[in-house]
Design a protein around this motif. Structure first.
Motif, PDB file in Angstrom:
ATOM      1  N   GLU A   1       0.709  29.955  27.991  1.00 29.05           N
ATOM      2  CA  GLU A   1       1.715  29.822  29.049  1.00 29.05           C
ATOM      3  C   GLU A   1       2.094  28.373  29.354  1.00 29.05           C
ATOM      4  O   GLU A   1       3.247  28.083  29.580  1.00 29.05           O
ATOM      5  N   LEU A   2       1.142  27.464  29.392  1.00 26.31           N
ATOM      6  CA  LEU A   2       1.397  26.061  29.719  1.00 26.31           C
ATOM      7  C   LEU A   2       0.969  25.206  28.532  1.00 26.31           C
ATOM      8  O   LEU A   2      -0.194  25.232  28.138  1.00 26.31           O
ATOM      9  N   VAL A   3       1.922  24.468  27.962  1.00 24.87           N
ATOM     10  CA  VAL A   3       1.662  23.724  26.726  1.00 24.87           C
ATOM     11  C   VAL A   3       2.230  22.315  26.855  1.00 24.87           C
ATOM     12  O   VAL A   3       3.336  22.122  27.366  1.00 24.87           O
ATOM     13  N   LYS A   4       1.460  21.333  26.364  1.00 21.64           N
ATOM     14  CA  LYS A   4       1.903  19.949  26.306  1.00 21.64           C
ATOM     15  C   LYS A   4       2.291  19.618  24.870  1.00 21.64           C
ATOM     16  O   LYS A   4       1.588  19.984  23.940  1.00 21.64           O
ATOM     17  N   VAL A   5       3.396  18.885  24.722  1.00 25.01           N
ATOM     18  CA  VAL A   5       3.892  18.493  23.396  1.00 25.01           C
ATOM     19  C   VAL A   5       4.075  16.985  23.370  1.00 25.01           C
ATOM     20  O   VAL A   5       4.691  16.404  24.268  1.00 25.01           O
ATOM     21  N   GLN A   6       3.537  16.355  22.332  1.00 23.54           N
ATOM     22  CA  GLN A   6       3.692  14.913  22.121  1.00 23.54           C
ATOM     23  C   GLN A   6       4.825  14.702  21.126  1.00 23.54           C
ATOM     24  O   GLN A   6       4.811  15.274  20.041  1.00 23.54           O
ATOM     25  N   LEU A   7       5.808  13.889  21.474  1.00 20.83           N
ATOM     26  CA  LEU A   7       6.944  13.621  20.601  1.00 20.83           C
ATOM     27  C   LEU A   7       6.755  12.284  19.903  1.00 20.83           C
ATOM     28  O   LEU A   7       6.467  11.271  20.554  1.00 20.83           O
ATOM     29  N   GLY A   8       6.907  12.275  18.585  1.00 21.85           N
ATOM     30  CA  GLY A   8       6.725  11.064  17.795  1.00 21.85           C
ATOM     31  C   GLY A   8       7.817  10.046  18.035  1.00 21.85           C
ATOM     32  O   GLY A   8       8.894  10.357  18.529  1.00 21.85           O
ATOM     33  N   ARG A   9       7.541   8.823  17.679  1.00 19.85           N
ATOM     34  CA  ARG A   9       8.503   7.730  17.895  1.00 19.85           C
ATOM     35  C   ARG A   9       9.705   7.809  16.955  1.00 19.85           C
ATOM     36  O   ARG A   9      10.756   7.284  17.270  1.00 19.85           O
ATOM     37  N   GLY A  10       9.572   8.465  15.830  1.00 19.49           N
ATOM     38  CA  GLY A  10      10.648   8.516  14.856  1.00 19.49           C
ATOM     39  C   GLY A  10      11.632   9.651  15.078  1.00 19.49           C
ATOM     40  O   GLY A  10      12.495   9.887  14.249  1.00 19.49           O
ATOM     41  N   ALA A  11      11.546  10.335  16.186  1.00 17.18           N
ATOM     42  CA  ALA A  11      12.429  11.482  16.444  1.00 17.18           C
ATOM     43  C   ALA A  11      13.872  11.011  16.626  1.00 17.18           C
ATOM     44  O   ALA A  11      14.134   9.950  17.196  1.00 17.18           O
ATOM     45  N   GLU A  12      14.820  11.835  16.150  1.00 20.66           N
ATOM     46  CA  GLU A  12      16.229  11.467  16.243  1.00 20.66           C
ATOM     47  C   GLU A  12      16.791  11.688  17.649  1.00 20.66           C
ATOM     48  O   GLU A  12      17.799  11.127  18.010  1.00 20.66           O
ATOM     49  N   LEU A  13      16.129  12.536  18.452  1.00 20.20           N
ATOM     50  CA  LEU A  13      16.572  12.817  19.810  1.00 20.20           C
ATOM     51  C   LEU A  13      15.720  12.055  20.819  1.00 20.20           C
ATOM     52  O   LEU A  13      14.576  11.717  20.541  1.00 20.20           O
ATOM     53  N   SER A  14      16.279  11.833  22.007  1.00 23.61           N
ATOM     54  CA  SER A  14      15.455  11.261  23.078  1.00 23.61           C
ATOM     55  C   SER A  14      14.463  12.330  23.517  1.00 23.61           C
ATOM     56  O   SER A  14      14.617  13.511  23.204  1.00 23.61           O
TER      57      SER A  14
ATOM     58  N   HIS B   1       6.000  32.220  31.459  1.00 25.35           N
ATOM     59  CA  HIS B   1       5.109  33.279  31.941  1.00 25.35           C
ATOM     60  C   HIS B   1       4.958  34.357  30.874  1.00 25.35           C
ATOM     61  O   HIS B   1       5.927  34.749  30.230  1.00 25.35           O
ATOM     62  N   ASN B   2       3.726  34.828  30.682  1.00 23.98           N
ATOM     63  CA  ASN B   2       3.442  35.934  29.766  1.00 23.98           C
ATOM     64  C   ASN B   2       2.748  37.028  30.568  1.00 23.98           C
ATOM     65  O   ASN B   2       1.575  36.898  30.911  1.00 23.98           O
TER      66      ASN B   2
ATOM     67  N   ARG C   1      -4.370  38.633  30.378  1.00 23.63           N
ATOM     68  CA  ARG C   1      -5.304  39.060  31.428  1.00 23.63           C
ATOM     69  C   ARG C   1      -5.488  37.923  32.408  1.00 23.63           C
ATOM     70  O   ARG C   1      -5.489  36.759  32.038  1.00 23.63           O
ATOM     71  N   ARG C   2      -5.653  38.250  33.683  1.00 20.85           N
ATOM     72  CA  ARG C   2      -5.724  37.236  34.727  1.00 20.85           C
ATOM     73  C   ARG C   2      -6.982  37.414  35.565  1.00 20.85           C
ATOM     74  O   ARG C   2      -7.535  38.499  35.662  1.00 20.85           O
ATOM     75  N   ASP C   3      -7.407  36.311  36.198  1.00 19.14           N
ATOM     76  CA  ASP C   3      -8.564  36.379  37.092  1.00 19.14           C
ATOM     77  C   ASP C   3      -8.103  36.844  38.478  1.00 19.14           C
ATOM     78  O   ASP C   3      -6.936  37.184  38.684  1.00 19.14           O
ATOM     79  N   ALA C   4      -8.993  36.834  39.444  1.00 16.68           N
ATOM     80  CA  ALA C   4      -8.679  37.322  40.792  1.00 16.68           C
ATOM     81  C   ALA C   4      -7.591  36.488  41.473  1.00 16.68           C
ATOM     82  O   ALA C   4      -6.859  36.998  42.321  1.00 16.68           O
ATOM     83  N   ASP C   5      -7.459  35.213  41.104  1.00 22.74           N
ATOM     84  CA  ASP C   5      -6.429  34.339  41.687  1.00 22.74           C
ATOM     85  C   ASP C   5      -5.086  34.464  40.990  1.00 22.74           C
ATOM     86  O   ASP C   5      -4.127  33.810  41.371  1.00 22.74           O
ATOM     87  N   GLY C   6      -5.019  35.262  39.919  1.00 17.51           N
ATOM     88  CA  GLY C   6      -3.772  35.439  39.188  1.00 17.51           C
ATOM     89  C   GLY C   6      -3.569  34.448  38.068  1.00 17.51           C
ATOM     90  O   GLY C   6      -2.523  34.433  37.430  1.00 17.51           O
ATOM     91  N   LYS C   7      -4.561  33.597  37.802  1.00 18.55           N
ATOM     92  CA  LYS C   7      -4.444  32.631  36.705  1.00 18.55           C
ATOM     93  C   LYS C   7      -4.907  33.280  35.411  1.00 18.55           C
ATOM     94  O   LYS C   7      -5.847  34.074  35.404  1.00 18.55           O
ATOM     95  N   PRO C   8      -4.268  32.943  34.280  1.00 24.58           N
ATOM     96  CA  PRO C   8      -4.694  33.519  32.996  1.00 24.58           C
ATOM     97  C   PRO C   8      -6.112  33.104  32.662  1.00 24.58           C
ATOM     98  O   PRO C   8      -6.524  31.973  32.942  1.00 24.58           O
ATOM     99  N   LEU C   9      -6.852  34.011  32.085  1.00 20.24           N
ATOM    100  CA  LEU C   9      -8.202  33.681  31.634  1.00 20.24           C
ATOM    101  C   LEU C   9      -8.126  32.765  30.437  1.00 20.24           C
ATOM    102  O   LEU C   9      -7.212  32.893  29.616  1.00 20.24           O
ATOM    103  N   PRO C  10      -9.055  31.816  30.306  1.00 20.50           N
ATOM    104  CA  PRO C  10      -9.066  30.949  29.127  1.00 20.50           C
ATOM    105  C   PRO C  10      -9.184  31.788  27.860  1.00 20.50           C
ATOM    106  O   PRO C  10      -9.774  32.867  27.884  1.00 20.50           O
ATOM    107  N   PRO C  11      -8.642  31.311  26.734  1.00 17.15           N
ATOM    108  CA  PRO C  11      -8.673  32.081  25.487  1.00 17.15           C
ATOM    109  C   PRO C  11     -10.062  32.584  25.105  1.00 17.15           C
ATOM    110  O   PRO C  11     -10.206  33.688  24.625  1.00 17.15           O
ATOM    111  N   ARG C  12     -11.094  31.801  25.361  1.00 16.08           N
ATOM    112  CA  ARG C  12     -12.440  32.210  24.952  1.00 16.08           C
ATOM    113  C   ARG C  12     -12.953  33.374  25.794  1.00 16.08           C
ATOM    114  O   ARG C  12     -13.910  34.023  25.442  1.00 16.08           O
ATOM    115  N   ARG C  13     -12.326  33.662  26.950  1.00 16.32           N
ATOM    116  CA  ARG C  13     -12.793  34.729  27.817  1.00 16.32           C
ATOM    117  C   ARG C  13     -11.866  35.942  27.825  1.00 16.32           C
ATOM    118  O   ARG C  13     -12.008  36.825  28.628  1.00 16.32           O
TER     119      ARG C  13
END
Length: 107
Positions: free
Chosen positions: A45-58, A87-88, A92-104
């Motif tokens: 659901e939440l992902v960080k992406v690193q953009l390289g310096r050589g990309a043609e777009l800002s 959002h997916n 599966r979610r915990d009692a607070d509504g947050k997704p469980l970590p992949p290992r769980r």
């Protein structure tokens, strides 16, 4: 789907502790990269992406293009790093509504 300011703030705080899951290399925004981001969003659901310096777009243009291609929201862009959320309802979610970590997520 558009997220509210409060949701965006909470997601920014959560994304702060994440490492970049994907990195855009010298080939730029390919269909394969977009598909990999789509799969990562489906799993996490939440992902960080690193953009390289050589990309043609800002960084902001690339973040907007990836957001539109994957149907996700851009949480924030800092430097050459962008965070995305989609959002997916199938996770599966915990009692607070947050997704469980992949290992769980085992059934």
């Amino acid at each position: 789907m558009t997220i509210s300011g409060k949701q965006r703030a909470a997601l920014r705080a959560e994304a702060h502790h994440l490492s970049a899951t994907l990195q855009v290399g010298q080939l730029g925004l390919t269909d394969t990269f977009t598909q990999a981001l789509d799969e990562a969003l489906r799993a996490r659901e939440l992902v960080k992406v690193q953009l390289g310096r050589g990309a043609e777009l800002s960084v902001k243009e690339a973040a907007t293009a990836l957001s539109e291609a994957t149907g996700s929201d851009v949480v924030q862009v800092i430097g050459r790093t962008a965070s995305f959320y989609r959002h997916n309802p199938d996770l599966r979610r915990d009692a607070d509504g947050k997704p469980l970590p992949p290992r769980r997520r085992a059934t």
